[in-house]
Design an enzyme around this catalytic site. Structure first.
Site, PDB file in Angstrom:
ATOM      1  N   CYS A   8       0.870  -1.185   0.000  1.00 23.03           N
ATOM      2  CA  CYS A   8       0.000   0.000   0.000  1.00 23.03           C
ATOM      3  C   CYS A   8       0.904   1.231   0.000  1.00 23.03           C
ATOM      4  CB  CYS A   8      -0.970  -0.020   1.186  1.00 23.03           C
ATOM      5  SG  CYS A   8      -0.153  -0.074   2.795  1.00 23.03           S
ATOM      6  N   ASN A  11       2.329   1.292   4.393  1.00 19.18           N
ATOM      7  CA  ASN A  11       2.639  -0.006   5.043  1.00 19.18           C
ATOM      8  C   ASN A  11       2.287   0.014   6.536  1.00 19.18           C
ATOM      9  OD1 ASN A  11       5.555  -2.163   5.566  1.00 19.18           O
ATOM     10  ND2 ASN A  11       3.474  -2.749   5.125  1.00 19.18           N
ATOM     11  N   CYS A  13      -1.426   0.480   7.311  1.00 23.43           N
ATOM     12  CA  CYS A  13      -2.869   0.167   7.394  1.00 23.43           C
ATOM     13  C   CYS A  13      -3.238  -1.028   6.518  1.00 23.43           C
ATOM     14  CB  CYS A  13      -3.715   1.382   7.004  1.00 23.43           C
ATOM     15  SG  CYS A  13      -3.497   2.805   8.099  1.00 23.43           S
ATOM     16  N   ARG A  14      -3.360  -0.796   5.211  1.00 24.36           N
ATOM     17  CA  ARG A  14      -3.932  -1.849   4.354  1.00 24.36           C
ATOM     18  C   ARG A  14      -3.017  -3.046   4.138  1.00 24.36           C
ATOM     19  NH1 ARG A  14      -5.117   2.148  -0.388  1.00 24.36           N
ATOM     20  NH2 ARG A  14      -3.278   3.044   0.602  1.00 24.36           N
ATOM     21  N   SER A  15      -1.740  -2.798   3.819  1.00 27.45           N
ATOM     22  CA  SER A  15      -0.899  -3.968   3.476  1.00 27.45           C
ATOM     23  C   SER A  15      -0.584  -4.854   4.684  1.00 27.45           C
ATOM     24  CB  SER A  15       0.360  -3.566   2.710  1.00 27.45           C
ATOM     25  OG  SER A  15       1.167  -2.669   3.430  1.00 27.45           O
ATOM     26  N   ASP A 126      -8.364   3.508   1.021  1.00 25.19           N
ATOM     27  CA  ASP A 126      -7.437   3.954   2.063  1.00 25.19           C
ATOM     28  C   ASP A 126      -8.234   4.375   3.304  1.00 25.19           C
ATOM     29  OD1 ASP A 126      -5.567   5.203   3.633  1.00 25.19           O
ATOM     30  OD2 ASP A 126      -4.789   6.503   2.050  1.00 25.19           O
TER      31      ASP A 126
HETATM   32  P1  4NP Z   1      -1.804   2.680   4.078  1.00 26.49           P
HETATM   33  O1  4NP Z   1      -2.492   3.979   4.698  1.00 26.49           O
HETATM   34  O2  4NP Z   1      -1.226   3.089   2.737  1.00 26.49           O
HETATM   35  O3  4NP Z   1      -2.953   1.728   3.941  1.00 26.49           O
HETATM   36  O4  4NP Z   1      -0.751   2.236   5.073  1.00 26.49           O
HETATM   37  C1  4NP Z   1      -1.881   5.229   4.816  1.00 26.49           C
HETATM   38  C2  4NP Z   1      -0.920   5.430   5.775  1.00 26.49           C
HETATM   39  C3  4NP Z   1      -0.353   6.667   5.927  1.00 26.49           C
HETATM   40  C4  4NP Z   1      -0.755   7.710   5.105  1.00 26.49           C
HETATM   41  C5  4NP Z   1      -1.708   7.495   4.129  1.00 26.49           C
HETATM   42  C6  4NP Z   1      -2.266   6.250   3.977  1.00 26.49           C
HETATM   43  N1  4NP Z   1      -0.190   8.996   5.300  1.00 26.49           N
HETATM   44  O5  4NP Z   1      -0.605   9.930   4.565  1.00 26.49           O
HETATM   45  O6  4NP Z   1       0.680   9.172   6.167  1.00 26.49           O
END
Ligand code: 4NP
Length: 159
Positions: A8, A11, A13-15, A126
């Protein structure tokens, strides 16, 4: 051993959720030693962090361990993995730009492309700026897509 990497943006949340869900399904299927699962982010700004507390809590609600230490996906990772599973179209585009050759490009897939009931090009949304219910939705989407991916791996790799 077959090697999968969920990817993602951050790294956190989703992944890590995808990684945890897949590991859970593999354990249930008795295939934990046949398939290695990892995750990474296209961006490095959360490198070294645990998964987001909301992602870990959602995992607990679904009986899935969401753990690990965030890291950035590097070009060399394409050589280490058989399947690179992008969570959304932006992750996919960033990874496609990083892929050095057709061999690397062939390893890259949108995770939801393995779920025939997902619309073409569907993303795992997201949840970072969302609520607990958005994290639960990520869990549900990953459960469905990973179950379908596992069916495909069993067929294609005779697991
Ligand atoms: P992820 O979510 O890509 O699913 O881990 C996010 C984590 C951090 C951010 C955006 C999405 N951020 O903007 O910091």
């Amino acid at each position: 051993m077959l090697k999968l990497c969920f990817v993602c943006l951050g790294n956190i949340c989703r992944s890590p959720i995808g990684e945890g869900v897949m590991r859970h399904l593999l354990k249930q299927a008795g295939l934990a030693s046949a398939v290695e699962v990892d995750s990474a982010g296209t961006a490095g700004y959360h490198a070294g962090e645990l998964p987001d507390a909301r992602a870990r809590a959602a995992g607990r609600r679904f009986g899935v361990e969401v753990s690990g230490c965030a890291r950035q996906f590097k070009r060399a990772d394409f050589a280490r993995f058989d399947y690179v599973l992008a969570m959304d179209a932006a992750n996919f585009a960033d990874l496609a730009a990083l892929a050095a050759d057709a061999g690397a490009r062939d390893k890259l897939h949108l995770l939801r492309s393995f779920d025939p009931e997902s619309p073409r090009g569907a993303s795992v949304p997201d949840p970072y700026y969302g609520e607990d219910s958005d994290f639960d939705e990520v869990l549900r989407i990953c459960q469905t897509a990973c179950a379908r991916l596992l069916e495909k791996l069993r067929r294609d790799h005779e697991l």
